[in-house]
Design a protein around this motif. Structure first.
Motif, PDB file in Angstrom:
ATOM      1  N   THR A  56      36.531  40.872  49.442  1.00 13.66           N
ATOM      2  CA  THR A  56      36.644  40.852  50.906  1.00 13.66           C
ATOM      3  C   THR A  56      35.593  39.909  51.494  1.00 13.66           C
ATOM      4  O   THR A  56      35.834  39.241  52.492  1.00 13.66           O
ATOM      5  N   HIS A  57      34.406  39.885  50.867  1.00 11.64           N
ATOM      6  CA  HIS A  57      33.335  38.978  51.282  1.00 11.64           C
ATOM      7  C   HIS A  57      32.319  38.909  50.161  1.00 11.64           C
ATOM      8  O   HIS A  57      32.423  39.636  49.175  1.00 11.64           O
ATOM      9  N   ALA A  58      31.326  38.019  50.333  1.00 12.16           N
ATOM     10  CA  ALA A  58      30.458  37.699  49.192  1.00 12.16           C
ATOM     11  C   ALA A  58      29.126  38.436  49.174  1.00 12.16           C
ATOM     12  O   ALA A  58      28.209  38.024  48.476  1.00 12.16           O
ATOM     13  N   GLY A 151      37.088  46.107  53.858  1.00 14.96           N
ATOM     14  CA  GLY A 151      35.711  45.722  53.541  1.00 14.96           C
ATOM     15  C   GLY A 151      34.715  46.294  54.525  1.00 14.96           C
ATOM     16  O   GLY A 151      34.764  47.480  54.865  1.00 14.96           O
ATOM     17  N   ASP A 152      33.816  45.435  55.015  1.00 14.38           N
ATOM     18  CA  ASP A 152      32.755  45.894  55.914  1.00 14.38           C
ATOM     19  C   ASP A 152      33.028  45.520  57.365  1.00 14.38           C
ATOM     20  O   ASP A 152      32.111  45.287  58.149  1.00 14.38           O
ATOM     21  N   VAL A 153      34.317  45.454  57.754  1.00 15.21           N
ATOM     22  CA  VAL A 153      34.662  45.145  59.144  1.00 15.21           C
ATOM     23  C   VAL A 153      34.557  46.402  60.000  1.00 15.21           C
ATOM     24  O   VAL A 153      33.906  46.411  61.044  1.00 15.21           O
ATOM     25  N   GLY A 192      34.663  49.420  52.869  1.00 18.20           N
ATOM     26  CA  GLY A 192      33.639  49.161  51.863  1.00 18.20           C
ATOM     27  C   GLY A 192      32.608  50.269  51.687  1.00 18.20           C
ATOM     28  O   GLY A 192      31.935  50.331  50.669  1.00 18.20           O
ATOM     29  N   HIS A 193      32.480  51.134  52.685  1.00 16.48           N
ATOM     30  CA  HIS A 193      31.476  52.201  52.612  1.00 16.48           C
ATOM     31  C   HIS A 193      31.973  53.425  53.361  1.00 16.48           C
ATOM     32  O   HIS A 193      32.505  53.309  54.465  1.00 16.48           O
ATOM     33  N   GLY A 194      31.781  54.579  52.758  1.00 13.68           N
ATOM     34  CA  GLY A 194      32.125  55.820  53.439  1.00 13.68           C
ATOM     35  C   GLY A 194      33.584  56.197  53.277  1.00 13.68           C
ATOM     36  O   GLY A 194      34.332  55.552  52.556  1.00 13.68           O
TER      37      GLY A 194
END
Ligand SMILES: [Zn+2]
Ligand SMILES: [Zn+2]
Length: 210
Positions: A56-58, A151-153, A192-194
């Motif tokens: 999703t991202h680096a 991801g982390d959006v 990405g989290h939770g």
């Protein structure tokens, strides 16, 4: 049918998704956060073949397991990333920023871009570029399975941080409005989290959207 298995791995508890077409056994790892050998073994025991690694991202916590997955699979699955995150990838995903060192694994060879179509067996995915957390952040949307790997959006009741290099708050909010909230309310958000959430839930309860 799309099968989805998730693992929470690594030093900052990042969600990794192992997804597969359960008829053909074709599989992809989204954000191998850590313990690549373990992810590969999980695929192996289901008779799934990992054909690609999608990032999703680096950020380092989303790719620290890529080297292990790549080493354990033959042929080596190609790594897919949006070109605007290549600089971050070359900096080991900002690991040094957190006093860490990682092996980022094989160089990305598949360029992701907005509206690109990908597949896992018979399951189609649309790439949605959603900058703001990082410049090259993308999400993977499967309309048939009603799921967005985001991801982390956006997280349950929260959004990605924008204080790291390449982050920008207004850009992130704009990405959420145009690339996330335009999808149906029942869409699952696998982030990405939770814990996972849905677009409808976040429309009602996320303080950053309302
Ligand atoms: Zn991140
Ligand atoms: Zn993260």
């Amino acid at each position: 049918m799309l099968s989805i298995v998730s693992y929470t791995l690594g030093q900052v508890a990042t969600n990794t998704y192992l997804i597969a077409d359960n008829e053909t056994g074709e599989a992809v790892v989204i954000d191998p956060a850590d313990d690549g050998e373990h992810i590969a073994a999980e695929a192996e025991k289901r008779d799934w073949r990992i054909g690609s690694i999608w990032l999703t991202h680096a950020h380092f916590d989303h790719l620290a397991g890529a080297a292990g997955v790549a080493d354990a699979c033959s042929p080596t699955p190609p790594v897919a990333l949006h070109p605007e995150d290549y600089t971050l990838w070359r900096m080991q995903g900002g690991a040094a920023f957190f006093g860490m060192q990682i092996d980022p694994g094989p160089e990305p060879t598949v360029d992701l871009h907005h509206n690109q179509l990908l597949s896992v067996g018979s399951n189609g995915f649309e790439v949605r570029h959603a900058p703001g957390h990082t410049r090259g952040h993308v999400m993977f949307y499967c309309e048939d399975a009603k799921v967005l790997f985001c991801g982390d959006v956006i997280f349950q009741r929260s959004i990605g941080r924008t204080d790291l290099p390449g982050g920008d708050f207004n850009t992130l909010i704009n990405s959420i409005h145009t690339q996330v909230m335009t999808l149906p309310d029942e869409t699952r958000l696998l982030n990405g989290h939770g814990p996972e959430t849905t677009i409808g839930e976040e429309r009602r309860h996320n303080p950053f959207i309302n």
